[in-house]
Design a protein around this motif. Structure first.
Motif, PDB file in Angstrom:
ATOM      1  N   VAL A 189       0.860  -1.186   0.000  1.00 20.66           N
ATOM      2  CA  VAL A 189       0.000   0.000   0.000  1.00 20.66           C
ATOM      3  C   VAL A 189       0.890   1.227   0.000  1.00 20.66           C
ATOM      4  O   VAL A 189       1.768   1.384   0.853  1.00 20.66           O
ATOM      5  N   GLU A 190       0.656   2.111  -0.974  1.00 20.10           N
ATOM      6  CA  GLU A 190       1.436   3.336  -1.083  1.00 20.10           C
ATOM      7  C   GLU A 190       0.494   4.530  -0.965  1.00 20.10           C
ATOM      8  O   GLU A 190      -0.551   4.584  -1.613  1.00 20.10           O
ATOM      9  N   ASP A 191       0.849   5.480  -0.106  1.00 21.63           N
ATOM     10  CA  ASP A 191       0.056   6.700   0.040  1.00 21.63           C
ATOM     11  C   ASP A 191       0.505   7.724  -0.998  1.00 21.63           C
ATOM     12  O   ASP A 191       1.689   8.054  -1.084  1.00 21.63           O
ATOM     13  N   THR A 192      -0.437   8.220  -1.803  1.00 25.04           N
ATOM     14  CA  THR A 192      -0.133   9.193  -2.851  1.00 25.04           C
ATOM     15  C   THR A 192      -1.007  10.426  -2.646  1.00 25.04           C
ATOM     16  O   THR A 192      -1.981  10.392  -1.878  1.00 25.04           O
ATOM     17  N   PRO A 193      -0.685  11.539  -3.332  1.00 25.12           N
ATOM     18  CA  PRO A 193      -1.539  12.739  -3.216  1.00 25.12           C
ATOM     19  C   PRO A 193      -2.982  12.476  -3.618  1.00 25.12           C
ATOM     20  O   PRO A 193      -3.893  13.181  -3.170  1.00 25.12           O
ATOM     21  N   ASP A 194      -3.206  11.438  -4.456  1.00 28.42           N
ATOM     22  CA  ASP A 194      -4.557  11.115  -4.889  1.00 28.42           C
ATOM     23  C   ASP A 194      -5.207  10.050  -4.022  1.00 28.42           C
ATOM     24  O   ASP A 194      -6.295   9.562  -4.341  1.00 28.42           O
ATOM     25  N   GLY A 195      -4.546   9.682  -2.934  1.00 30.85           N
ATOM     26  CA  GLY A 195      -5.096   8.652  -2.061  1.00 30.85           C
ATOM     27  C   GLY A 195      -4.246   7.398  -2.085  1.00 30.85           C
ATOM     28  O   GLY A 195      -3.283   7.288  -2.863  1.00 30.85           O
TER      29      GLY A 195
END
Length: 391
Positions: free
Chosen positions: A376-382
Motif C-alpha cells: 500500500v502506497e500513500d499518494t496525493p490522490d489517495g
C-alpha cells in the motif's frame, strides 16, 4: 467527613471498578485531598509508571486529582493497591502508617480504599503471597494492620479469592489453593474467620450507617472451619450481620437484599477471548472487513484498560500480543482472498484509523498486508495498492 472502607479483591484501576470508586468519591467534600500510597509496589523499577497510570485512571475515570504521598495524615481519601503485602507491612510499621489507617477506620472518618496486596493486610494476619507462591516458603502468616478490628471483626482478608490463573493447579485464595489455606487456617487464633473477596469485586462498608454492600462481578465469602457463606454481588447486609457470620453464630442469615440489578462486568481477558473467537468465525467465512473490525474492537478495549496496574494473566500486555497476532493473520488471509473485493473496504478502514489518529493500528494493518503480498502506497490522490512478493 463520612467514613467508608472499601476492600477490593482486584481490578482496582480497571473499568470493572469505576462505579465503585465513583460511588465512594461522591461522599467527598469539594477540594478533598486524595492520597495514593505507593508502598506495596515501591520496590519495583517501574514504580513511577504504575503511579502515573493510577493517577490518570482516577483523574479521567473517577474525577479525582490524586497525589502520591508517604502518609495519610490530612487525607480525605486514601488508596493503596497492588504489590507485595509484606513489603508494605514492614514500611507501614516503621512509618506509623499502619496505626494511621487503623485510626481512620476507628474514627469512622474519610474514605479508605485498600485493594489487592493492600487489602491483604487489612485483617489480623496477612498472607505473604510472594514468599509462599513465588519463592516457595513454608505456608505461614504475617501480622496484619487489622483495620477490621475497628469494625468488630476478628478476621483475615484474602483478595483474589476466586483466582483461576493456575489452570491445571489450584490458585484460588490469593494463589494459596485449598491445601495450603486449609493448613494455614489451623494456625489462626481461635474464632478467626476468613473473608475472601473475589477478583473484580469490592466489599463496601459505610462506617456511619454500618451498611455493607458487595459490588462488582464476584462475591465475598465468609469462611470458617467446616462452613462458608457466599454473599454474591448486589448483596446488602449490615455490619452486625457480617459480624454474626464471621463469628459463626447459629441462625439463618437474612437473604441478600439486591440494591439494584447488577450490571454485567466483563474483564479484558474475557473480551480478548471473545474477539479471538469472533475473528476466527469471520476468517472462516472470508469476511475480512468484519475480521478487521474485530481487531479494532480489541484495540479499543486495550486503550480502555491501559491504566490497569494489575499484572495478572489476561492483562493488557497479553491483549496487545493477541491484537498483533490477529493483524498478522489478517494480512495472511488477504493474500488468499479476492483482493479486488477486499482492498476497497480495507483501505477505507485504514483511512478511518488514520483520521482518528490511531496510526499504530493503521501501520500494523499496512504491514500485515505487505506480509501477505499487498503493498500500500500513500499518494496525493489517495492510497494505491499493488501486489508484491510476500515478505
Amino acid at each position: 467527613m463520612p467514613g467508608m472502607l472499601v476492600l477490593m479483591g482486584s481490578g482496582e484501576t480497571s473499568p470493572t471498578m469505576v462505579e465503585v470508586h465513583r460511588s465512594a468519591a461522591r461522599s467527598l467534600r469539594a477540594g478533598a485531598r486524595a492520597v495514593l500510597l505507593d508502598t506495596p509496589y515501591a520496590f519495583q523499577e517501574n514504580t513511577a509508571d504504575i503511579s502515573a497510570r493510577a493517577r490518570r485512571y482516577f483523574a479521567h475515570s473517577v474525577g479525582l486529582d490524586v497525589e502520591v504521598a508517604p502518609g495519610v495524615a490530612g487525607a480525605d481519601w486514601v488508596f493503596s493497591g497492588p504489590g507485595s503485602p509484606t513489603y508494605a507491612l514492614d514500611r507501614w510499621a516503621d512509618s506509623g502508617v499502619s496505626g494511621d489507617l487503623r485510626a481512620r477506620v476507628r474514627a469512622r472518618s474519610g474514605v479508605t480504599v485498600l485493594a489487592s496486596a493492600a487489602a491483604c493486610t487489612a485483617g489480623l494476619a496477612t498472607v505473604p503471597v510472594y514468599e509462599i507462591y513465588k519463592v516457595g516458603a513454608e505456608p505461614h502468616w504475617r501480622e496484619g494492620i487489622d483495620v477490621l478490628e475497628a469494625l468488630g471483626l476478628r478476621a483475615v482478608l484474602i483478595p483474589h479469592f476466586d483466582n483461576a490463573e493456575g489452570g491445571t493447579h489450584d490458585t484460588r485464595y490469593c494463589y494459596l489453593g485449598e491445601r495450603r489455606l486449609s493448613r494455614m487456617e489451623k494456625e489462626l487464633p481461635p474464632g478467626t474467620a476468613v473473608l475472601g473477596v473475589d477478583e473484580h469485586t469490592a466489599l463496601v462498608v459505610d462506617l456511619e450507617s454500618e451498611a455493607v454492600e458487595v459490588a462488582g462481578r464476584g462475591g465475598v465469602t465468609v469462611r470458617r472451619p467446616g462452613s462458608r457463606t457466599v454473599l454474591p454481588a448486589g448483596s446488602r447486609i449490615d455490619l452486625p450481620e457480617l459480624r454474626r457470620l464471621a463469628e459463626g453464630r447459629t441462625g439463618t442469615p437474612a437473604p441478600p437484599r439486591p440494591k439494584s440489578p447488577v450490571p454485567a462486568q466483563v474483564t479484558l481477558e474475557e473480551t480478548a477471548h471473545a474477539c479471538e473467537r469472533a475473528f476466527g468465525e469471520a476468517a472462516a467465512r472470508a469476511d475480512m472487513v468484519t475480521a478487521a473490525r474485530v481487531v479494532l474492537d480489541l484495540e479499543a478495549e486495550v486503550v480502555k484498560w491501559a491504566a490497569d496496574t494489575e499484572e495478572d494473566a489476561g492483562g493488557v500486555d497479553e491483549a496487545r500480543e493477541l491484537m498483533r497476532l490477529l493483524i498478522a493473520q489478517l494480512g495472511e488471509l488477504a493474500a488468499t482472498a479476492g483482493l479486488h473485493s477486499l482492498m476497497g473496504p480495507l483501505l477505507s478502514l485504514r483511512g478511518e484509523l488514520r483520521a482518528q489518529g490511531r496510526y499504530e493500528v493503521a501501520d500494523a494493518l499496512r504491514a500485515a498486508l505487505l506480509a501477505g503480498g499487498v503493498a500500500v502506497e500513500d499518494t496525493p490522490d489517495g492510497p494505491r495498492w499493488t501486489t508484491a512478493p510476500p515478505c
